[in-house]
Motif scaffolding. Structure first.
Motif, PDB file in Angstrom:
ATOM      1  N   GLY A  51    -105.401 -75.612  21.249  1.00 43.95           N
ATOM      2  CA  GLY A  51    -104.935 -76.956  21.564  1.00 43.95           C
ATOM      3  C   GLY A  51    -103.427 -77.078  21.647  1.00 43.95           C
ATOM      4  N   PHE A  52    -102.707 -75.980  21.394  1.00 45.59           N
ATOM      5  CA  PHE A  52    -101.254 -76.040  21.335  1.00 45.59           C
ATOM      6  C   PHE A  52    -100.555 -75.174  22.384  1.00 45.59           C
ATOM      7  CE2 PHE A  52    -103.012 -76.708  17.100  1.00 45.59           C
ATOM      8  CZ  PHE A  52    -102.423 -77.912  16.728  1.00 45.59           C
ATOM      9  N   LEU A  53    -101.231 -74.138  22.844  1.00 46.70           N
ATOM     10  CA  LEU A  53    -100.610 -73.210  23.786  1.00 46.70           C
ATOM     11  C   LEU A  53    -101.445 -73.082  25.049  1.00 46.70           C
ATOM     12  CD1 LEU A  53     -99.650 -70.285  21.362  1.00 46.70           C
ATOM     13  CD2 LEU A  53     -98.230 -72.218  22.041  1.00 46.70           C
ATOM     14  N   ASP A  54    -100.769 -72.895  26.191  1.00 47.78           N
ATOM     15  CA  ASP A  54    -101.463 -72.606  27.445  1.00 47.78           C
ATOM     16  C   ASP A  54    -101.714 -71.110  27.589  1.00 47.78           C
ATOM     17  OD1 ASP A  54    -101.787 -75.186  28.495  1.00 47.78           O
ATOM     18  OD2 ASP A  54     -99.716 -75.218  29.217  1.00 47.78           O
ATOM     19  N   GLN A  55    -100.712 -70.317  27.252  1.00 45.33           N
ATOM     20  CA  GLN A  55    -100.843 -68.873  27.391  1.00 45.33           C
ATOM     21  C   GLN A  55     -99.776 -68.165  26.562  1.00 45.33           C
ATOM     22  OE1 GLN A  55     -99.992 -67.388  31.362  1.00 45.33           O
ATOM     23  NE2 GLN A  55     -98.390 -68.897  31.702  1.00 45.33           N
ATOM     24  N   LEU A  56     -99.949 -66.882  26.432  1.00 46.44           N
ATOM     25  CA  LEU A  56     -98.985 -66.034  25.737  1.00 46.44           C
ATOM     26  C   LEU A  56     -98.827 -64.760  26.562  1.00 46.44           C
ATOM     27  CD1 LEU A  56     -98.738 -65.276  21.967  1.00 46.44           C
ATOM     28  CD2 LEU A  56     -98.926 -63.369  23.559  1.00 46.44           C
ATOM     29  N   LYS A  57     -97.584 -64.344  26.783  1.00 47.90           N
ATOM     30  CA  LYS A  57     -97.307 -63.114  27.522  1.00 47.90           C
ATOM     31  C   LYS A  57     -96.599 -62.140  26.594  1.00 47.90           C
ATOM     32  CE  LYS A  57     -96.603 -65.721  31.815  1.00 47.90           C
ATOM     33  NZ  LYS A  57     -95.609 -66.076  32.868  1.00 47.90           N
ATOM     34  N   ALA A  58     -96.901 -60.861  26.740  1.00 46.61           N
ATOM     35  CA  ALA A  58     -96.301 -59.844  25.885  1.00 46.61           C
ATOM     36  C   ALA A  58     -95.858 -58.650  26.715  1.00 46.61           C
ATOM     37  CB  ALA A  58     -97.292 -59.392  24.820  1.00 46.61           C
ATOM     38  N   VAL A  59     -94.659 -58.146  26.406  1.00 44.44           N
ATOM     39  CA  VAL A  59     -94.177 -56.890  26.980  1.00 44.44           C
ATOM     40  C   VAL A  59     -93.725 -56.002  25.833  1.00 44.44           C
ATOM     41  CG1 VAL A  59     -93.480 -57.964  29.155  1.00 44.44           C
ATOM     42  CG2 VAL A  59     -91.803 -57.695  27.319  1.00 44.44           C
ATOM     43  N   GLU A 105    -105.203 -60.326  19.541  1.00 49.71           N
ATOM     44  CA  GLU A 105    -106.576 -60.810  19.720  1.00 49.71           C
ATOM     45  C   GLU A 105    -107.164 -61.295  18.394  1.00 49.71           C
ATOM     46  OE1 GLU A 105    -108.861 -57.816  21.737  1.00 49.71           O
ATOM     47  OE2 GLU A 105    -108.098 -58.437  23.703  1.00 49.71           O
ATOM     48  N   ASN A 106    -106.831 -60.613  17.305  1.00 48.64           N
ATOM     49  CA  ASN A 106    -107.386 -60.974  15.995  1.00 48.64           C
ATOM     50  C   ASN A 106    -106.964 -62.368  15.530  1.00 48.64           C
ATOM     51  OD1 ASN A 106    -108.635 -58.498  15.863  1.00 48.64           O
ATOM     52  ND2 ASN A 106    -107.162 -57.589  14.441  1.00 48.64           N
ATOM     53  N   ILE A 107    -105.800 -62.846  15.976  1.00 49.84           N
ATOM     54  CA  ILE A 107    -105.342 -64.165  15.533  1.00 49.84           C
ATOM     55  C   ILE A 107    -105.755 -65.277  16.496  1.00 49.84           C
ATOM     56  CG2 ILE A 107    -103.430 -63.189  14.216  1.00 49.84           C
ATOM     57  CD1 ILE A 107    -101.536 -64.134  16.455  1.00 49.84           C
ATOM     58  N   GLY A 126    -101.076 -60.587  29.624  1.00 47.91           N
ATOM     59  CA  GLY A 126    -101.264 -62.027  29.540  1.00 47.91           C
ATOM     60  C   GLY A 126    -102.486 -62.399  28.715  1.00 47.91           C
ATOM     61  N   PHE A 127    -102.301 -63.335  27.776  1.00 47.16           N
ATOM     62  CA  PHE A 127    -103.375 -63.783  26.887  1.00 47.16           C
ATOM     63  C   PHE A 127    -103.592 -65.288  27.022  1.00 47.16           C
ATOM     64  CE2 PHE A 127    -101.522 -60.044  24.951  1.00 47.16           C
ATOM     65  CZ  PHE A 127    -102.583 -59.374  24.376  1.00 47.16           C
ATOM     66  N   GLU A 128    -104.820 -65.711  26.761  1.00 43.55           N
ATOM     67  CA  GLU A 128    -105.136 -67.132  26.644  1.00 43.55           C
ATOM     68  C   GLU A 128    -105.647 -67.396  25.233  1.00 43.55           C
ATOM     69  OE1 GLU A 128    -107.908 -68.224  29.651  1.00 43.55           O
ATOM     70  OE2 GLU A 128    -106.428 -68.139  31.274  1.00 43.55           O
ATOM     71  N   PRO A 129    -105.274 -68.551  24.640  1.00 42.67           N
ATOM     72  CA  PRO A 129    -105.750 -68.863  23.289  1.00 42.67           C
ATOM     73  C   PRO A 129    -107.221 -69.245  23.297  1.00 42.67           C
ATOM     74  CG  PRO A 129    -104.461 -70.683  24.167  1.00 42.67           C
ATOM     75  CD  PRO A 129    -104.359 -69.575  25.170  1.00 42.67           C
ATOM     76  N   ILE A 130    -107.983 -68.694  22.368  1.00 42.87           N
ATOM     77  CA  ILE A 130    -109.404 -69.055  22.244  1.00 42.87           C
ATOM     78  C   ILE A 130    -109.730 -69.436  20.799  1.00 42.87           C
ATOM     79  CG2 ILE A 130    -110.174 -67.597  24.161  1.00 42.87           C
ATOM     80  CD1 ILE A 130    -111.008 -65.491  22.106  1.00 42.87           C
ATOM     81  N   GLY A 131    -108.704 -69.476  19.952  1.00 44.14           N
ATOM     82  CA  GLY A 131    -108.888 -69.779  18.539  1.00 44.14           C
ATOM     83  C   GLY A 131    -108.077 -70.993  18.130  1.00 44.14           C
ATOM     84  N   PRO A 132    -107.439 -70.933  16.976  1.00 46.44           N
ATOM     85  CA  PRO A 132    -106.726 -72.095  16.443  1.00 46.44           C
ATOM     86  C   PRO A 132    -105.536 -72.559  17.279  1.00 46.44           C
ATOM     87  CG  PRO A 132    -106.292 -70.118  15.131  1.00 46.44           C
ATOM     88  CD  PRO A 132    -107.410 -69.785  16.051  1.00 46.44           C
ATOM     89  N   PHE A 133    -105.014 -71.701  18.164  1.00 43.53           N
ATOM     90  CA  PHE A 133    -103.876 -72.100  18.996  1.00 43.53           C
ATOM     91  C   PHE A 133    -104.299 -72.751  20.308  1.00 43.53           C
ATOM     92  CE2 PHE A 133    -102.181 -68.499  16.480  1.00 43.53           C
ATOM     93  CZ  PHE A 133    -101.122 -69.155  15.854  1.00 43.53           C
ATOM     94  N   LYS A 154    -102.466 -51.241  18.567  1.00 38.56           N
ATOM     95  CA  LYS A 154    -102.657 -52.021  17.337  1.00 38.56           C
ATOM     96  C   LYS A 154    -102.103 -53.435  17.489  1.00 38.56           C
ATOM     97  CE  LYS A 154    -102.615 -47.986  14.286  1.00 38.56           C
ATOM     98  NZ  LYS A 154    -101.883 -47.230  13.242  1.00 38.56           N
ATOM     99  N   THR A 155    -100.993 -53.570  18.211  1.00 39.36           N
ATOM    100  CA  THR A 155    -100.402 -54.889  18.407  1.00 39.36           C
ATOM    101  C   THR A 155    -101.276 -55.751  19.317  1.00 39.36           C
ATOM    102  OG1 THR A 155     -98.182 -53.962  18.126  1.00 39.36           O
ATOM    103  CG2 THR A 155     -98.334 -56.137  19.128  1.00 39.36           C
ATOM    104  N   LEU A 156    -101.792 -55.157  20.382  1.00 36.94           N
ATOM    105  CA  LEU A 156    -102.709 -55.901  21.256  1.00 36.94           C
ATOM    106  C   LEU A 156    -103.928 -56.374  20.481  1.00 36.94           C
ATOM    107  CD1 LEU A 156    -102.584 -53.603  24.427  1.00 36.94           C
ATOM    108  CD2 LEU A 156    -101.584 -55.877  24.203  1.00 36.94           C
TER     109      LEU A 156
END
Length: 250
Positions: free
Chosen positions: A180-188, A144-146, A171-178, A138-140
């Motif tokens: 222009g502000f983020l390169d990537q997001l990592k989650a554990v 993706e939903n945001i 590892g995630f890449e922004p494809i929405g509103p973020f 659900k968290t993953l």
């Protein structure tokens, strides 16, 4: 049985065989794994010191494929197996919550073996598919939903605490509103029975001199910690909280 037959059995020829049969091949982190071990006697009576079951993780580090024994289970007391005799040993154990999911090319398998003194130990290997704990899934989905896209699943060997030599990282890449502000997001994830602890590393994009200097000095990453419960995962609460926490880091 002749001395020659016993010698062959010690080399594995005509010796006892083992076959593990699982109730299913797909499990979630923390699920109960059930199955049966079938031991088929060979051409000579043999003494089985123990039946063991290994939970093995296969991964790649520094370009080399490695295997790691995550858990070992002892399934039976010593026993004898006669000529062509069949014994069935049922078993069950809880798949550890920190078992890596098999998404992204991370094989997980069970290896069953018979410990027979002075003989070649018969073994059986069974691959399993490990799915995320429901709250991890659900968290993953909420990430993706945001506005993020999952692009890789691999292991980190240094930055995060783990009882094992590694921890799985998403590892995630922004494809929405973020975007222009983020390169990537990592989650554990640190998974429990009815809640999970999420740690996200937010890698900010360089947009001015200060952020460019931070990126050059590898100071552009920010860490977010969040405990996710069943209640939080309902009705968009999790998306709202993730969105708020990430925006605070921009």
């Amino acid at each position: 049985m002749s001395v020659f037959g016993k010698a062959l059995a010690s080399l594995g020829v005509g010796s006892a065989k083992v076959d593990t049969r699982l109730s299913k091949s797909q499990f979630r982190q923390g699920d109960l794994v059930k199955g049966e071990v079938f031991v088929q006697g060979g051409q000579v009576r043999q003494h089985i010191d123990e039946i063991y079951l290994y939970l093995i993780i296969q991964y790649v580090k520094d370009g080399k494929q490695q295997e790691y024994v995550m858990e070992k289970f002892r399934l039976a007391e010593p026993f004898d197996i006669g000529l062509s005799e069949t014994k069935v040993i049922p078993f069950e154990f809880q798949l550890p919550f920190d078992t890596p999911v098999t998404t992204g090319g991370c094989p997980v398998y069970l290896k069953t073996g018979l410990d027979i003194k002075m003989a070649k130990d018969p073994k059986d290997v069974d691959g399993i598919e490990v799915l995320p704990h429901p709250l991890v899934e659900k968290t993953l989905q909420a990430i993706e939903n945001i506005g993020f896209q999952l692009v890789r699943v691999d292991f980190d060997f240094e930055k995060y605490y783990s009882r094992h030599p590694f921890i799985q990282e998403f590892g995630f890449e922004p494809i929405g509103p973020f975007q222009g502000f983020l390169d990537q997001l990592k989650a554990v994830f640190y998974v429990g029975d009815d809640e999970i602890d999420l740690i996200m590393e937010v890698d900010r994009k360089a947009v001015d001199l200060m952020s460019s200097l931070e990126e050059a000095l590898e100071l552009d990453a920010r860490t977010i910690r969040l405990t996710v419960t069943e209640d939080m995962a309902k009705k968009g609460k999790l998306e709202n909280e993730l969105n708020r926490l990430i925006k605070e880091q921009i």
